[in-house]
Every structure is written in structure tokens, then in C-alpha cells.
Design a protein around this motif. Structure first.
Motif, PDB file in Angstrom:
ATOM      1  N   HIS A 177       6.718   7.146  37.300  1.00  0.00           N
ATOM      2  CA  HIS A 177       6.784   6.219  37.014  1.00  0.00           C
ATOM      3  C   HIS A 177       4.856   5.425  36.667  1.00  0.00           C
ATOM      4  N   GLY A 178       4.387   7.027  36.824  1.00  0.00           N
ATOM      5  CA  GLY A 178       3.129   6.302  36.678  1.00  0.00           C
ATOM      6  C   GLY A 178       2.020   5.599  37.892  1.00  0.00           C
ATOM      7  N   ILE A 179       3.147   5.323  38.630  1.00  0.00           N
ATOM      8  CA  ILE A 179       2.136   4.767  40.353  1.00  0.00           C
ATOM      9  C   ILE A 179       1.220   5.867  40.594  1.00  0.00           C
ATOM     10  N   SER A 180      -0.557   4.964  40.710  1.00  0.00           N
ATOM     11  CA  SER A 180      -1.217   5.513  40.993  1.00  0.00           C
ATOM     12  C   SER A 180      -0.919   6.706  42.273  1.00  0.00           C
ATOM     13  N   SER A 181      -1.841   7.030  42.562  1.00  0.00           N
ATOM     14  CA  SER A 181      -1.906   8.115  43.819  1.00  0.00           C
ATOM     15  C   SER A 181      -2.762   6.878  45.383  1.00  0.00           C
ATOM     16  N   ALA A 182      -2.985   6.462  44.792  1.00  0.00           N
ATOM     17  CA  ALA A 182      -3.295   5.632  46.206  1.00  0.00           C
ATOM     18  C   ALA A 182      -2.323   4.569  46.482  1.00  0.00           C
ATOM     19  N   ASP A 183      -1.709   4.152  45.542  1.00  0.00           N
ATOM     20  CA  ASP A 183      -0.495   3.748  45.697  1.00  0.00           C
ATOM     21  C   ASP A 183       0.656   4.491  46.434  1.00  0.00           C
TER      22      ASP A 183
END
Length: 127
Positions: free
Chosen positions: A98-104
Motif C-alpha cells: 500500500h506504499g507505506i514507507s519503510s520507516a513507518d
């Protein structure tokens, strides 16, 4: 709590997005031969509801977890560290899709990891 963590639920898309993520998560979990047996003879509607409450609450959202205490509900089920890691891996894959950043994703997984001992049964009886 750091500001970036306070806004984490918003960056994920809010509680409605979490509900969608959970639906996809359990599609993956139920297709996984290592995890699916844990959910036999289980109401998946209830599991998804409790997981939603747990995750939104863990992400400081506007929902309270109303389910059983985690140690009690997972006790004696044979859940190992590897099972927990596999479950978290599926969740990370859903978030990444879903395109969530790796940091998140790392922040979400760190929130989940706080429950690991209770899920795998390595917590003491009082904890």
C-alpha cells in the motif's frame, strides 16, 4: 512520544485503512500453511475485529481494545517466535503493498513487538 509516532496512524490512512490492511493481512495469514491452523474453528470476524481494535489502540488511535488479555487468549496455542515473525512479515508486506514507507512499517512493527512476549507465551504470569 515522538511527533512522527503521534502522526503514524494518519500516515497509514487512519482507522479505515487499518481495517483494510487487516482484511488483507488475514487473507495472507489464512493462505500460509504455518499460520492457518491457529485460526481453525475460530470466528474470523471476531479475530479481525479484535485485531483492528488492538492495532488502532496500539497506534494511539480513537479505539480501545476490548478483547481478552493477550496472554490469556494466546496461552497454550503453541505460537512460537517464528510464527510471530511470520505474521509480522505478512503485515509488513501488506503495508508495503500500500506504499507505506519503510520507516513507518518499522514503527508499526515496533508497536506490534511490544505484544510479542504475551502472544508467544514468554511473559511471566503477572505480565
Amino acid at each position: 512520544m515522538a511527533e512522527n509516532e503521534q502522526e503514524l496512524l494518519e500516515r497509514l490512512g487512519g482507522p479505515a485503512a487499518v481495517a483494510d490492511f487487516i482484511k488483507e493481512l488475514y487473507e495472507r495469514v489464512l493462505a500460509d500453511p504455518a499460520l492457518a491452523p491457529f485460526f481453525e474453528k475460530t470466528s474470523m470476524d471476531r479475530v479481525r475485529k479484535m485485531q483492528y481494535e488492538f492495532l488502532v489502540a496500539a497506534l494511539d488511535g480513537p479505539v480501545s481494545y476490548s478483547g481478552a488479555e493477550l496472554t490469556a487468549v494466546h496461552r497454550g496455542r503453541g505460537i512460537t517466535d517464528q510464527h510471530f515473525a511470520t505474521f509480522c512479515g505478512h503485515f509488513a508486506d501488506v503495508l508495503e503493498a500500500h506504499g507505506i514507507s519503510s520507516a513507518d512499517i518499522d514503527l508499526v512493527l515496533s508497536r506490534l513487538s511490544m505484544a510479542k512476549d504475551k502472544v508467544v507465551g514468554t511473559t511471566n504470569t503477572g505480565g
